[in-house]
Design an enzyme around this catalytic site. Sequence first.
Site, mmCIF file in Angstrom:
data_model
loop_
_atom_site.group_PDB
_atom_site.id
_atom_site.type_symbol
_atom_site.label_atom_id
_atom_site.label_comp_id
_atom_site.label_asym_id
_atom_site.label_seq_id
_atom_site.Cartn_x
_atom_site.Cartn_y
_atom_site.Cartn_z
ATOM 1 N N GLU A 35 -3.187 -40.428 11.199
ATOM 2 C CA GLU A 35 -2.046 -40.639 10.468
ATOM 3 C C GLU A 35 -1.131 -39.426 10.396
ATOM 4 O O GLU A 35 -0.005 -39.848 10.064
ATOM 5 C CB GLU A 35 -2.404 -41.431 9.046
ATOM 6 C CG GLU A 35 -2.879 -42.856 9.163
ATOM 7 C CD GLU A 35 -3.815 -43.301 8.002
ATOM 8 O OE1 GLU A 35 -3.141 -43.317 6.890
ATOM 9 O OE2 GLU A 35 -4.582 -44.125 8.142
ATOM 10 N N HIS A 37 -0.410 -37.477 12.696
ATOM 11 C CA HIS A 37 0.645 -37.713 13.816
ATOM 12 C C HIS A 37 1.637 -38.633 13.444
ATOM 13 O O HIS A 37 2.863 -38.635 13.870
ATOM 14 C CB HIS A 37 -0.096 -37.843 15.213
ATOM 15 C CG HIS A 37 -1.108 -36.789 15.432
ATOM 16 N ND1 HIS A 37 -2.363 -36.704 15.353
ATOM 17 C CD2 HIS A 37 -0.713 -35.706 16.016
ATOM 18 C CE1 HIS A 37 -3.013 -35.912 15.751
ATOM 19 N NE2 HIS A 37 -2.268 -34.987 16.304
ATOM 20 N N GLY A 147 3.880 -30.411 11.579
ATOM 21 C CA GLY A 147 3.221 -30.663 10.175
ATOM 22 C C GLY A 147 2.836 -29.386 9.418
ATOM 23 O O GLY A 147 2.573 -28.162 10.272
ATOM 24 N N ARG A 187 -10.042 -33.027 15.005
ATOM 25 C CA ARG A 187 -11.262 -32.419 15.300
ATOM 26 C C ARG A 187 -12.026 -32.902 14.376
ATOM 27 O O ARG A 187 -13.680 -32.515 14.390
ATOM 28 C CB ARG A 187 -11.259 -30.781 14.854
ATOM 29 C CG ARG A 187 -10.486 -30.029 15.970
ATOM 30 C CD ARG A 187 -10.700 -28.531 16.004
ATOM 31 N NE ARG A 187 -10.295 -27.924 17.142
ATOM 32 C CZ ARG A 187 -9.050 -27.488 17.641
ATOM 33 N NH1 ARG A 187 -8.199 -27.398 16.485
ATOM 34 N NH2 ARG A 187 -8.705 -26.760 18.399
HETATM 35 P P1 AMP Z 1 -2.070 -31.551 16.991
HETATM 36 O O1 AMP Z 1 -1.959 -32.697 17.931
HETATM 37 O O2 AMP Z 1 -3.187 -31.052 16.436
HETATM 38 O O3 AMP Z 1 -1.235 -30.387 17.831
HETATM 39 O O4 AMP Z 1 -0.780 -31.772 15.934
HETATM 40 C C1 AMP Z 1 0.509 -32.230 16.465
HETATM 41 C C2 AMP Z 1 1.306 -32.118 15.053
HETATM 42 O O5 AMP Z 1 0.763 -32.815 14.196
HETATM 43 C C3 AMP Z 1 1.381 -30.670 14.569
HETATM 44 O O6 AMP Z 1 2.829 -30.294 14.271
HETATM 45 C C4 AMP Z 1 0.324 -30.747 13.390
HETATM 46 O O7 AMP Z 1 0.554 -29.998 12.434
HETATM 47 C C5 AMP Z 1 0.782 -32.162 12.827
HETATM 48 N N1 AMP Z 1 -0.415 -32.507 12.057
HETATM 49 C C6 AMP Z 1 -1.820 -32.481 12.335
HETATM 50 N N2 AMP Z 1 -2.321 -32.992 11.364
HETATM 51 C C7 AMP Z 1 -1.591 -33.244 10.321
HETATM 52 C C8 AMP Z 1 -1.919 -33.876 9.133
HETATM 53 N N3 AMP Z 1 -3.054 -34.100 8.637
HETATM 54 N N4 AMP Z 1 -0.840 -34.247 8.358
HETATM 55 C C9 AMP Z 1 0.586 -33.854 8.987
HETATM 56 N N5 AMP Z 1 0.871 -33.292 10.075
HETATM 57 C C10 AMP Z 1 -0.377 -33.268 10.962
#
Ligand code: AMP
Length: 284
Positions: A35, A37, A147, A187
């Site tokens: 949620e 993403h 995020g 993760r």
């Molecule tokens: P990632 O796929 O982990 O690289 O994350 C993609 C984007 O989603 C990044 O900008 C993260 O900071 C954001 N993101 C990951 N987890 C969350 C979360 N729990 N709440 C809001 N944004 C998130």
Amino acid sequence: MIKTSSIKKVRDLISEQKKNTKSVGLVPTMGAFHEGHESLIKKARKENDYVVVSIFVNPAQFAPNEDYNLYPRDIKSDLLKAENNGADLVFMPNDKVIYPEDYSTYVTVEELTDKLEGKSRPSHFRGVTTIVTKLLNIVTPDNAYFGQKDAQQLAVVKRMVKDLNMPVKIVGCPIIRNQSGIALSSRHHYLNRTQMKTAVGIYESLKEGVKMIKSGTSDFGAVKERILDVLQNFGIKRIDYVEFNKWESLEPLRKPEGKVLISLAVRIGNTRLLDNVILDSPRL
Ligand code: AMP
């Protein structure tokens, strides 16, 4: 919704949008959507005419001893979620498209990347700033969504865009948590039920820290002790760091001053988890 791994196709579709003066929003991700993403995609949908989501597990931001190979991948479910949240285009390049054999250019932001995550993961941000630059160059969005969950990443990307005069607005988005307050993370796929229960301690410890600061404690040393106590009470013993920094300069802080970022990284089992809060210093 269109999906493609071709840079040329992305460029053609974007130039069509721009010809029609449509605004473009980009949500860069590594997939395994939750949620968090989805909230970024939703926000991009509200604020732009055309929404691009990129899915790419970026090898350049993982050190050789990290979880690149294990990183959760679920493209089918991601595509469904992207579409349900209103994405127009999903760009999912393969490694060779992004890093061809003769690839040799990297973007680095100095100083901001030396601390916090950068200390534990020295090559990480070089990988992040390089892939974000490439995605911004490929998609040329008006707005790009990141995020606060990865607060240092957000600060680093904002600085890079400012320093390099990149014509894009970086939009920070709030952390999405589950009912127990755990900041959602791809993760979590690595954690079992008991470990998820342990993970509740992460946000609980941050909330305690916030409570202390709001009720007038100005010594961050004492706040840190309390946060460490709460983490340990939940059985979290492997703590990479708990730090207090000025938001967004990431200057270390010993007492309240302006907007304070309290961030931490811990290990539960083999999984490294991050969380943070940003709060206004109380007027004393
Ligand atoms: P990632 O796929 O982990 O690289 O994350 C993609 C984007 O989603 C990044 O900008 C993260 O900071 C954001 N993101 C990951 N987890 C969350 C979360 N729990 N709440 C809001 N944004 C998130």
